[in-house]
Design a protein around this motif. Structure first.
Motif: not given
Length: 225
Positions: A135-147, A166-169, A199-209
């Motif tokens: 399955c896939s999710v495409y958003s022009a902005k932010d995504i939070v998955v509570l699962g 952001v995702a809980l897993e 453990v809830p985790k967040i993916a974000y960009t920093y210094n080109g990665e």
């Protein structure tokens, strides 16, 4: 409409307590009137919503949400559910990672994506459920998955890297933010069949990665987009 709909505020949200004795169509009109009258108080707040006091079908929930959004300026981020652990984690994340306050933010999807389902949206989105493999999710902005996020996700699909996931897993098969792709590490086998604590985790960009980190107070205090 005498006391058929009562609104109570809680941290980052609103409880809608409904009479369970009147016909649904009458209740729906009362909900619309109540939120229209309260619009000046709530204005354009972004909130979680809890529907209480009455058993509702999914169709009835959608009709109530439609009535609220048509008769108020509220931005509904999430419909709270009976899983208290997920609710608490969502409120903690929401408190620290508020979506940009524009007129397009704050969609939500209640349910698990499976069997190759996909979501594409121009808005930020909160998913109350899992995103399974395939399955896939495409958003022009932010995504939070509570699962469990086990499928493909693409935030900032319009090309902007100033967004997060952001995702809980966090177990994606593919993850992308803006023009950056994340090199997903191979899944490690659990020892003796024991599943590690999520453990809830967040993916974000920093210094080109893209970085993927556990959500901590220290990280969020320094988090900027």
């Amino acid at each position: 409409m005498k006391n058929s709909v009562i609104l109570k505020s809680f941290s980052n949200g609103i409880s809608v307590i409904m009479d369970d004795t009147i016909p649904f169509e009458e209740l729906l009109r009362d909900v619309a009137t109540k939120f229209e009258e309260a619009d000046g108080f709530f204005q354009d707040a972004a909130v979680a919503l809890s529907l209480e006091g009455r058993n509702l079908t999914e169709q009835q929930e959608r009709e109530i949400l439609d009535a609220i959004t048509l008769h108020s300026r509220l931005k509904i981020l999430c419909l709270m559910e009976k899983d208290e652990d997920k609710n608490i984690k969502f409120l903690e994340i929401q408190e620290r990672l508020m979506f940009q306050r524009d007129e397009n933010c704050g969609q939500f999807y209640r349910g698990t994506l499976k069997d190759g389902q996909s979501i594409e949206t121009e808005h930020s989105i909160v998913i109350l459920g899992d995103v399974t493999k395939g399955c896939s999710v495409y958003s022009a902005k932010d995504i939070v998955v509570l699962g469990n996020l086990a499928g493909e996700v693409y935030a900032g699909a319009g090309g902007s890297s100033n967004h997060f996931i952001v995702a809980l897993e966090m177990n994606p098969t593919a993850l992308k933010i803006g023009d950056y792709s994340y090199d997903v590490p191979p899944q490690r086998l659990s020892i003796l069949g024991l599943k590690p604590k999520a453990v809830p985790k967040i993916a974000y960009t920093y210094n080109g990665e893209i970085l993927v980190d556990s959500i901590t107070k220290e990280l969020l205090d320094s988090f900027t987009l």
